[in-house]
Design a protein around this motif. Sequence first.
Motif, PDB file in Angstrom:
ATOM      1  N   GLN A   1       0.873  -1.296   0.054  1.00  0.00           N
ATOM      2  CA  GLN A   1      -0.038  -0.004  -0.160  1.00  0.00           C
ATOM      3  C   GLN A   1       0.716   1.269   0.008  1.00  0.00           C
TER       4      GLN A   1
ATOM      5  N   ILE B   1       0.071   3.804  -2.977  1.00  0.00           N
ATOM      6  CA  ILE B   1      -0.709   4.915  -2.834  1.00  0.00           C
ATOM      7  C   ILE B   1      -0.585   6.271  -3.439  1.00  0.00           C
TER       8      ILE B   1
ATOM      9  N   PRO C   1      -6.933  -1.579   2.351  1.00  0.00           N
ATOM     10  CA  PRO C   1      -6.432  -1.236   0.763  1.00  0.00           C
ATOM     11  C   PRO C   1      -7.746  -1.174   0.052  1.00  0.00           C
TER      12      PRO C   1
ATOM     13  N   TYR D   1      -6.800   1.381   9.002  1.00  0.00           N
ATOM     14  CA  TYR D   1      -5.198   0.930   8.818  1.00  0.00           C
ATOM     15  C   TYR D   1      -4.706   0.709  10.616  1.00  0.00           C
TER      16      TYR D   1
ATOM     17  N   PHE E   1      -3.617  -3.253  -4.604  1.00  0.00           N
ATOM     18  CA  PHE E   1      -4.489  -3.058  -3.336  1.00  0.00           C
ATOM     19  C   PHE E   1      -5.454  -4.301  -3.088  1.00  0.00           C
TER      20      PHE E   1
ATOM     21  N   ALA F   1      -2.959  -6.624  -1.484  1.00  0.00           N
ATOM     22  CA  ALA F   1      -2.612  -6.370  -0.002  1.00  0.00           C
ATOM     23  C   ALA F   1      -4.086  -6.921   0.858  1.00  0.00           C
TER      24      ALA F   1
END
Length: 408
Positions: A234, A238, A295, A316, A375, A378
Amino acid sequence: MKLLNRENSILAIMGLTFGFVFVDRLSINFLMPFITQELDITNAQIGLLASALAMSWAISGYFLSNYCTRYGHRVGVLVISVILFSLFTLLSSIAASFMALLIIRVLMGIAEGPVLPIAQSILIEESSEKRRGFNMGFVQNAASNLLGSVLAPIILIYVAENYGWRHAFIVAGVPGLIVAFLIYKYIKLAPHTQVDKSVTSEAKSYGLGMLVRNKNVMVSIGLSCLMVAWMFSQLTFIPVYLTKVQGYSGYQMGSVMSILGVSAVISGLLVPMLSDMFGRARVFRLFTLIAIFCPLSVLFMAGSQAYMMTSLFLFYFGLGAIPIVMATVPSESVPRKYVVGTLGFVMGVTELVGGFMGPSISGVLADIYGLNAPFYFAAGLAGLAFIGSYMLKETSPKFGTVNQVANA
């Protein structure tokens, strides 16, 4: 309790130390949208820059941690490591090609490898039993993310937008030199924390073979690899996804990265503390379940920055589970005098598998299937960690079900 007692003073310095490791390590992710405007770098190469550092970090962390286990010199190794990784960050400011950046990242990884195992080995010796999980989580997650994920993107992106990305690397590299002086000046290990030379031969016997046969250490390694790959898949993509696919400005992207950092700081304090209260395994399981949705929030909520930042802040929190299996459980599963070598092994394998393969695979997937792919990857990694958490045996002194040997 005195605010500046020995335990808290060591905690603060170790927090600054690993915090600036994170600043230097993550700085390239925040600056990548600016770097790619000048240097021709593909998604696979972006992943490789993160992976190369992880690979050299893994090798260096394992060998230098074992050196410290056998011969001591932890403070000296730590000071030299901090000086070197700071200098390599400064050198990043003059890189003129992808290959130059790659070489610098490899060298930086060599310097950074032993920092966390040494810091955590010092902490486990200097921490009171009821604060062991909290202190280790504070250094690995809270302090590192306060500096590396909250403050760094705001400051470095501002510098990059106004003065260029090369100046931003200079800003990232200088503080580590100050921290190296603090370690040299104030970290004086008491006699009981020095490595006992009489156990050198015994330490050699408690090597790779013994660790491989320690089921809880091996389970911890597997879970740690999955979660570190989840994190770096990530963090690496990102910034690029938000700026290139979603059209975010550098300031907007920096705000998103900073909210991740705020979440990481809070979870870095909260989750290890909860593991002290309710047990390592059950707390790790809960927060890996939460991590699955982080994600996915980037993909499905990026249309509204406010909604996405709110969901990212909450999900997170899964990051707070990493030090449980990367440091706390392994350190509680072996005799104390072998902790630094064990953590070097755990963190080395984690970096080699999770830190190296995670961004590399994500980069390849991004080039083949688009920037959405990292993502989904993840999310799958966090799901596997949740399933694998049922294999983890409890080690908390309060709830421990395995033979507690950490104080031996």
